[in-house]
Design a protein around this motif. Structure first.
Motif, mmCIF file in Angstrom:
data_model
loop_
_atom_site.group_PDB
_atom_site.id
_atom_site.type_symbol
_atom_site.label_atom_id
_atom_site.label_comp_id
_atom_site.label_asym_id
_atom_site.label_seq_id
_atom_site.Cartn_x
_atom_site.Cartn_y
_atom_site.Cartn_z
ATOM 1 N N GLU A 176 -4.365 8.394 4.674
ATOM 2 C CA GLU A 176 -5.070 7.783 3.558
ATOM 3 C C GLU A 176 -4.176 6.649 3.052
ATOM 4 O OE1 GLU A 176 -7.416 9.508 -0.132
ATOM 5 O OE2 GLU A 176 -5.256 9.757 -0.348
ATOM 6 N N VAL A 177 -4.694 5.438 3.067
ATOM 7 C CA VAL A 177 -3.938 4.274 2.620
ATOM 8 C C VAL A 177 -4.565 3.777 1.321
ATOM 9 C CG1 VAL A 177 -3.211 1.937 3.192
ATOM 10 C CG2 VAL A 177 -3.295 3.673 4.981
ATOM 11 N N THR A 178 -3.727 3.622 0.295
ATOM 12 C CA THR A 178 -4.192 3.218 -1.027
ATOM 13 C C THR A 178 -3.607 1.868 -1.396
ATOM 14 O OG1 THR A 178 -4.273 5.544 -1.678
ATOM 15 C CG2 THR A 178 -4.313 3.907 -3.450
ATOM 16 N N CYS A 179 -4.458 0.976 -1.877
ATOM 17 C CA CYS A 179 -4.030 -0.343 -2.350
ATOM 18 C C CYS A 179 -3.235 -0.167 -3.638
ATOM 19 C CB CYS A 179 -5.254 -1.228 -2.587
ATOM 20 S SG CYS A 179 -4.877 -2.817 -3.348
ATOM 21 N N ASP A 180 -2.013 -0.692 -3.685
ATOM 22 C CA ASP A 180 -1.186 -0.581 -4.885
ATOM 23 C C ASP A 180 -1.662 -1.503 -6.004
ATOM 24 O OD1 ASP A 180 0.379 1.313 -3.628
ATOM 25 O OD2 ASP A 180 1.954 -0.104 -3.074
ATOM 26 N N ARG A 181 -2.541 -2.416 -5.682
ATOM 27 C CA ARG A 181 -3.025 -3.368 -6.685
ATOM 28 C C ARG A 181 -4.225 -2.829 -7.463
ATOM 29 N NH1 ARG A 181 -4.006 -9.799 -5.848
ATOM 30 N NH2 ARG A 181 -5.123 -10.074 -7.777
ATOM 31 N N CYS A 182 -5.219 -2.258 -6.749
ATOM 32 C CA CYS A 182 -6.430 -1.814 -7.454
ATOM 33 C C CYS A 182 -6.668 -0.316 -7.370
ATOM 34 C CB CYS A 182 -7.659 -2.548 -6.924
ATOM 35 S SG CYS A 182 -8.204 -2.030 -5.288
ATOM 36 N N GLY A 183 -5.968 0.385 -6.465
ATOM 37 C CA GLY A 183 -6.111 1.827 -6.368
ATOM 38 C C GLY A 183 -7.170 2.312 -5.396
ATOM 39 N N ARG A 184 -7.887 1.410 -4.746
ATOM 40 C CA ARG A 184 -8.890 1.816 -3.749
ATOM 41 C C ARG A 184 -8.182 2.413 -2.540
ATOM 42 N NH1 ARG A 184 -14.079 1.472 -2.389
ATOM 43 N NH2 ARG A 184 -14.594 1.452 -0.172
ATOM 44 N N SER A 185 -8.789 3.433 -1.941
ATOM 45 C CA SER A 185 -8.176 4.042 -0.760
ATOM 46 C C SER A 185 -9.198 4.166 0.357
ATOM 47 C CB SER A 185 -7.586 5.412 -1.098
ATOM 48 O OG SER A 185 -8.600 6.292 -1.507
ATOM 49 N N TYR A 213 -2.999 -6.541 3.818
ATOM 50 C CA TYR A 213 -2.411 -5.271 3.362
ATOM 51 C C TYR A 213 -1.268 -4.864 4.255
ATOM 52 C CZ TYR A 213 -6.450 -5.054 0.370
ATOM 53 O OH TYR A 213 -7.382 -5.351 -0.592
ATOM 54 N N GLN A 214 -0.117 -4.617 3.654
ATOM 55 C CA GLN A 214 1.071 -4.190 4.375
ATOM 56 C C GLN A 214 1.078 -2.670 4.429
ATOM 57 O OE1 GLN A 214 3.949 -6.101 1.785
ATOM 58 N NE2 GLN A 214 4.314 -7.670 3.337
ATOM 59 N N VAL A 215 0.848 -2.141 5.628
ATOM 60 C CA VAL A 215 0.859 -0.685 5.791
ATOM 61 C C VAL A 215 2.045 -0.287 6.652
ATOM 62 C CG1 VAL A 215 -1.608 -0.373 5.480
ATOM 63 C CG2 VAL A 215 -0.722 -0.811 7.743
ATOM 64 N N THR A 266 0.834 -1.196 0.000
ATOM 65 C CA THR A 266 0.000 0.000 0.000
ATOM 66 C C THR A 266 0.869 1.245 0.000
ATOM 67 O OG1 THR A 266 -0.093 0.056 2.410
ATOM 68 C CG2 THR A 266 -1.862 -1.137 1.291
ATOM 69 N N THR A 267 0.240 2.358 -0.291
ATOM 70 C CA THR A 267 0.890 3.661 -0.225
ATOM 71 C C THR A 267 0.172 4.486 0.830
ATOM 72 O OG1 THR A 267 1.419 3.541 -2.573
ATOM 73 C CG2 THR A 267 1.535 5.714 -1.538
ATOM 74 N N THR A 268 0.932 5.087 1.732
ATOM 75 C CA THR A 268 0.354 5.878 2.816
ATOM 76 C C THR A 268 0.614 7.359 2.574
ATOM 77 O OG1 THR A 268 0.732 4.085 4.385
ATOM 78 C CG2 THR A 268 0.385 6.275 5.307
ATOM 79 N N ALA A 269 -0.439 8.160 2.718
ATOM 80 C CA ALA A 269 -0.319 9.610 2.602
ATOM 81 C C ALA A 269 -0.916 10.233 3.860
ATOM 82 C CB ALA A 269 -1.051 10.113 1.365
ATOM 83 N N TYR A 270 -0.253 11.231 4.370
ATOM 84 C CA TYR A 270 -0.767 11.970 5.523
ATOM 85 C C TYR A 270 -1.563 13.149 4.996
ATOM 86 C CZ TYR A 270 2.116 8.901 8.199
ATOM 87 O OH TYR A 270 2.641 7.761 8.756
ATOM 88 N N VAL A 271 -2.832 13.228 5.398
ATOM 89 C CA VAL A 271 -3.758 14.208 4.842
ATOM 90 C C VAL A 271 -4.485 14.933 5.965
ATOM 91 C CG1 VAL A 271 -4.096 12.913 2.699
ATOM 92 C CG2 VAL A 271 -5.571 12.455 4.656
#
Length: 66
Positions: A23-32, A62-64, A5-10
């Motif tokens: 905000e955590v986004t799945c790198d496979r499908c793009g859902r967040s 999911y690896q966060v 996953t990709t983590t963004a601080y918002v």
């Protein structure tokens, strides 16, 4: 299956103004998914929500990370 996953601080809209969150986004499908707070519990909550709300009905791990 383990999914990265990709983590963004918002800044999220709270009841009384802006609140720090993640905000955590799945790198496979793009859902967040979003969660209030920036700690480990907030990251785990996002991972849980990704698993529960997967648009492909997959039960991924999911690896966060910060």
């Amino acid at each position: 299956m383990k999914v990265t996953t990709t983590t963004a601080y918002v800044d999220l809209d709270g009841d009384y103004g802006s609140v720090e969150g993640v905000e955590v986004t799945c790198d496979r499908c793009g859902r967040s998914e979003e969660s209030f707070g920036t700690g480990d519990a907030s990251l785990k909550r996002c991972a849980f929500l990704l698993r529960e709300n997967c648009p492909r009905n997959e039960k991924n791990y999911y690896q966060v990370s910060e």
